[in-house]
Design a protein around this motif. Structure first.
Motif, short mmCIF file in Angstrom:
data_model
loop_
_atom_site.label_atom_id
_atom_site.label_comp_id
_atom_site.label_asym_id
_atom_site.label_seq_id
_atom_site.Cartn_x
_atom_site.Cartn_y
_atom_site.Cartn_z
N THR A 23 0.85 -1.19 0.00
CA THR A 23 0.00 0.00 0.00
C THR A 23 0.89 1.24 0.00
OG1 THR A 23 -0.11 0.29 2.42
CG2 THR A 23 -1.64 -1.30 1.43
N LEU A 112 -4.06 -6.22 7.50
CA LEU A 112 -4.87 -5.02 7.70
C LEU A 112 -6.03 -5.31 8.64
CD1 LEU A 112 -5.25 -2.05 6.89
CD2 LEU A 112 -6.57 -2.85 4.91
N PRO A 139 -11.27 -5.98 5.58
CA PRO A 139 -10.32 -5.00 5.05
C PRO A 139 -10.67 -4.66 3.60
CG PRO A 139 -9.37 -7.19 4.90
CD PRO A 139 -10.75 -7.36 5.51
N GLY A 204 -9.68 0.43 6.06
CA GLY A 204 -8.83 0.53 4.87
C GLY A 204 -9.16 1.79 4.10
N MET A 234 -1.84 0.24 6.98
CA MET A 234 -1.12 -1.00 7.26
C MET A 234 -0.16 -0.79 8.42
SD MET A 234 -0.76 -4.15 6.34
CE MET A 234 -1.46 -4.18 4.67
#
Length: 283
Positions: A23, A112, A139, A204, A234
């Motif tokens: 990410t 996550l 997530p 998220g 994260m």
């Protein structure tokens, strides 16, 4: 995965170095068993390839650790950013091979969600958490065009952590409908068995998909299911804790064969296949 961070005995507590670059957050951590020894994060996605090795070395140095004291390496294997996943997995494979350490891959989506459960990267769990008997953690990572990388996990407490939906790319609209259907089925079964209540925590890239999340919350309110959502990043500790549990059980990847979970073709691959198909049809 049941008892995701359970340790089998005292001697199986290797020091594990973990990283995830799937990410915009470059996340890394060092753990021993369930103890977090150190952690670092960076939000410079475009600099992942430039900074990841120096950041890892800096993290080790900050804790006074050397490669000889490590018992394994864990890496987030995606899904997520195509380039980001490749960077993290390549670095982890290189270090595992060079340092002769076991390597384990961890679902970035699971990490996550695991962070959500531990209450470190999301404030989405409501004040009535203690009265909720079953919690689902969902997530989501934006995959553009109304799609998300997502999965689902269920917990009745930290000693009971189970996957309930595989990692995949899904239309957020359809995924919201599916979650509502599953929640309705759960409530129907709960009423017949006098089971406890249910909550769903989604974390998220929620801002991009907030309209669908509001719709899901309203649908679930009608069946007595609490839905909360919040932006979440994260965390290296989640990758590390999940990875350390796998290493403690003696699991490891084939360093040379290990690849990220790409989930879908890149745009370049899609265009190439479309071009090849068009060429075949024109012949």
């Amino acid at each position: 995965m049941s008892g995701a961070i359970e340790q089998t005995n005292a001697e199986k507590r290797p020091v594990v170095l973990a990283l995830d670059t799937s990410t915009a957050t470059m996340a890394m951590a060092i753990v021993q068993g369930t103890e977090v020894l150190g952690e670092a994060h960076s939000l410079a996605e475009r600099n992942h390839s430039v900074e990841v090795v120096s950041k890892l070395k800096g993290l080790l140095a900050s804790r006074g650790l050397t490669q000889q004291e490590l018992g394994g390496i864990a890496v987030g294997k995606g899904p997520g950013s195509y380039t980001g996943m490749r960077i993290g997995v390549t670095v982890a494979k290189t270090l595992a091979w060079a340092w002769q350490l076991p390597l384990v891959g961890v679902s970035s989506l699971e990490a996550l969600a695991f962070g959500q459960m531990n209450g470190k990267c999301s404030a989405a769990i409501g004040a009535d958490e203690a009265s909720v008997d079953e919690q689902w953690f969902v997530p989501i990572m934006d995959a553009r065009r109304g799609q998300v990388y997502t999965a689902a996990f269920v917990s009745n407490g930290k000693a009971d952590w189970q996957r309930m939906a595989d990692d995949g790319i899904r239309l957020m609209n359809s995924w919201a409908d599916r979650l509502h259907t599953l929640a309705a089925e759960h409530r129907s079964g709960a009423q017949s068995s006098q089971a406890g209540s249910l909550s769903i925590t989604i974390g998220g890239d929620v801002q991009v998909h907030e309209a669908e999340l509001i719709r899901l919350r309203e649908l679930c309110a009608g069946i007595g299911v609490q839905v909360d959502y919040a932006q979440a990043l994260m965390e290296g500790r989640s990758v590390a804790l999940l990875g350390a549990a796998r290493i403690a059980r003696g699991e490891q990847e084939d360093v040379h064969a290990f690849v990220p979970n790409y989930t879908q073709l890149t745009e370049a691959e899609v265009k190439l296949r479309e071009k090849q198909q068009a060429e075949r049809e024109s012949q």
